[in-house]
Write a protein that holds these residues in place. Structure first.
Motif, PDB file in Angstrom:
ATOM      1  N   HIS A  34       0.837  -1.206   0.000  1.00  0.00           N
ATOM      2  CA  HIS A  34       0.000   0.000   0.000  1.00  0.00           C
ATOM      3  C   HIS A  34       0.880   1.267   0.000  1.00  0.00           C
ATOM      4  CE1 HIS A  34      -4.068   1.712   1.406  1.00  0.00           C
ATOM      5  NE2 HIS A  34      -3.339   2.707   0.962  1.00  0.00           N
ATOM      6  N   ALA A  37       2.382   1.885  -3.318  1.00  0.00           N
ATOM      7  CA  ALA A  37       1.394   2.436  -4.256  1.00  0.00           C
ATOM      8  C   ALA A  37       1.207   3.931  -3.993  1.00  0.00           C
ATOM      9  CB  ALA A  37       0.074   1.695  -4.109  1.00  0.00           C
ATOM     10  N   LEU A  38       1.226   4.311  -2.715  1.00  0.00           N
ATOM     11  CA  LEU A  38       1.076   5.736  -2.377  1.00  0.00           C
ATOM     12  C   LEU A  38       2.281   6.544  -2.868  1.00  0.00           C
ATOM     13  CD1 LEU A  38      -0.392   5.708   1.258  1.00  0.00           C
ATOM     14  CD2 LEU A  38      -1.477   6.681  -0.758  1.00  0.00           C
ATOM     15  N   ALA A  56       3.410   9.622   1.868  1.00  0.00           N
ATOM     16  CA  ALA A  56       2.811   8.289   2.042  1.00  0.00           C
ATOM     17  C   ALA A  56       2.787   7.903   3.521  1.00  0.00           C
ATOM     18  CB  ALA A  56       3.603   7.264   1.240  1.00  0.00           C
TER      19      ALA A  56
ATOM     20  N   TYR B  26      -5.487  -0.251  -1.020  1.00  0.00           N
ATOM     21  CA  TYR B  26      -5.213   1.043  -1.650  1.00  0.00           C
ATOM     22  C   TYR B  26      -6.425   1.515  -2.456  1.00  0.00           C
ATOM     23  CZ  TYR B  26      -2.958   4.533  -4.614  1.00  0.00           C
ATOM     24  OH  TYR B  26      -2.635   5.703  -5.254  1.00  0.00           O
ATOM     25  N   ARG B  30      -8.902   4.916  -2.066  1.00  0.00           N
ATOM     26  CA  ARG B  30      -9.097   5.883  -3.163  1.00  0.00           C
ATOM     27  C   ARG B  30     -10.575   5.953  -3.558  1.00  0.00           C
ATOM     28  NH1 ARG B  30      -4.690   5.916  -1.573  1.00  0.00           N
ATOM     29  NH2 ARG B  30      -5.824   7.332  -0.244  1.00  0.00           N
ATOM     30  N   GLU B  44      -5.023   5.941   5.893  1.00  0.00           N
ATOM     31  CA  GLU B  44      -4.680   4.528   5.752  1.00  0.00           C
ATOM     32  C   GLU B  44      -4.494   3.848   7.118  1.00  0.00           C
ATOM     33  OE1 GLU B  44      -4.361   6.488   3.375  1.00  0.00           O
ATOM     34  OE2 GLU B  44      -4.339   5.387   1.504  1.00  0.00           O
ATOM     35  N   ARG B  72      -1.078  -8.546  -3.941  1.00  0.00           N
ATOM     36  CA  ARG B  72      -1.914  -7.660  -3.122  1.00  0.00           C
ATOM     37  C   ARG B  72      -2.982  -8.494  -2.462  1.00  0.00           C
ATOM     38  NH1 ARG B  72      -2.566  -1.999  -5.263  1.00  0.00           N
ATOM     39  NH2 ARG B  72      -0.708  -1.642  -6.481  1.00  0.00           N
TER      40      ARG B  72
END
Lengths: 231, 111
Positions: A34, A37-38, A56, B26, B30, B44, B72
């Motif tokens: 994650h 990705a940020l 991030a 993620y 979003r 997060e 993922r």
């Protein structure tokens, strides 16, 4: 992976005390993906590498808070899945044995002070019912716990054996009690109180030790409960 | 200007996003921002505890998947999760209806 992110994930990992090592590693792995990705999104938005990493990490927030919230979420789930009957049995045992242990400490103090007159109080009908009742209830609760969790059966066997021996001791105490009454011998009375102290300690100590071990090994206990719950 | 969500609201929003289809962490974050037109800012740090809580309650299940990129963990809603989502939606409709009867303007009050 960037060193700042690795460091952050290590710190989060250190906070996840209520998770198994495997779950901890998986948690950190997921967060790592994650975070990456940020960082990529930050770079795409025109940020430099360092700024993107900082942004991030800021998005995730303090590692302490993340760890605390994750621990809480996992614990609440464990409570949720703990079978009710098991929870009631355990709570009854904790209450009963804690009270019992306090009374056995009081008895030991009486015995140490060589206070024969206390035997009269402790040998009264209520005290006798309490001692017999506790010993009996403890045995029943131990069996109930063992029936709910198969892996605890060897423990329950030893506990039942100790409680059985204790019943024999109760008989001995009663005999001593009668002898002491007849002879009105103060030293017999003191011996009687001493036996009572051993008797009560034996009534509560195994159960309490058993529960203490369960508490210290809470994760295993919950896992056993969960396996049982899943059938 | 985005608003940080209360941690009690996060599980409901996550369930709603997953009600539309499977997602990874993620993408969930979003999607919450996109659907709220950036009004809600899902930190997060509060997403993962919410995911864990929903997983423990068996409302969602997560599985690691590799689809032409890094592995993922993808979450999908379960039947129990769908029922919980419906329950929360009903509860919210009642609550927002009651608040609207006060704050929804003079029409709401007279109707």
């Amino acid at each position: 992976m960037q060193p700042q992110i690795e460091h952050y994930l290590e710190q989060v990992k250190g906070q996840l005390k209520s998770l198994s090592p495997q779950a901890r590693a998986e948690e950190v792995r997921e967060m790592g993906v994650h975070l990456q990705a940020l960082v990529e999104a930050g770079r795409d938005a025109g940020l430099g590498e360092n700024e993107a990493v900082k942004a991030a990490l800021a998005q995730f927030g303090s590692y302490r808070k993340v760890g605390r919230e994750l621990n809480k979420a996992v614990r609440s789930g464990e409570k949720h899945r703990l079978p009710r009957a098991l929870s009631i049995t355990t709570n009854c045992m904790i209450g009963l044995n804690s009270l019992g242990l306090i009374s056995s400490v009081v008895l030991l103090i009486f015995a140490a002070m060589n206070w024969p007159s206390s035997a009269e109080i402790l040998g009264g009908a209520t005290a006798m019912a309490w001692r017999y009742g506790i010993s009996f209830a403890n045995g029943i609760l131990a069996i109930s716990l063992a029936l709910q969790l198969r892996k605890l059966r060897p423990w329950a066997f030893w506990m039942a054996l100790i409680y059985h021996c204790n019943w024999t001791l109760i008989g001995t105490v009663k005999l001593y009690d009668e002898v002491a009454k007849i002879s009105q011998n103060p030293s017999s009375m003191a011996t009687n109180v001493f036996f009572l102290a051993i008797n009560t300690t034996l009534s509560y100590f195994p159960g309490l030790t058993f529960l203490l071990l369960l508490m210290l090994n809470r994760k295993t206990y919950l896992k056993l409960a969960y396996d049982k719950y899943k059938g | 200007m985005g608003r940080n969500l209360s941690k009690n609201d996060v599980p409901g929003l996550v369930l709603a996003v997953l009600g539309e289809g499977s997602c990874h962490g993620y993408a969930i974050a979003r999607e919450v921002e996109r659907r709220s037109k950036d009004l809600f800012r899902l930190r997060e740090g509060s997403l993962y505890p919410a995911l864990r809580q929903l997983e423990q309650e068996k409302f969602i299940v997560g599985e690691w998947e590799t689809l032409g990129g890094p592995a993922r963990k993808v979450y999908r809603i379960t039947a129990e999760g769908q029922a919980e989502l419906a329950r929360r939606a009903l509860e919210w409709a009642d609550y927002s209806g009651a608040v609207n009867s006060f704050l929804g303007g003079s029409h709401a009050a007279t109707n």
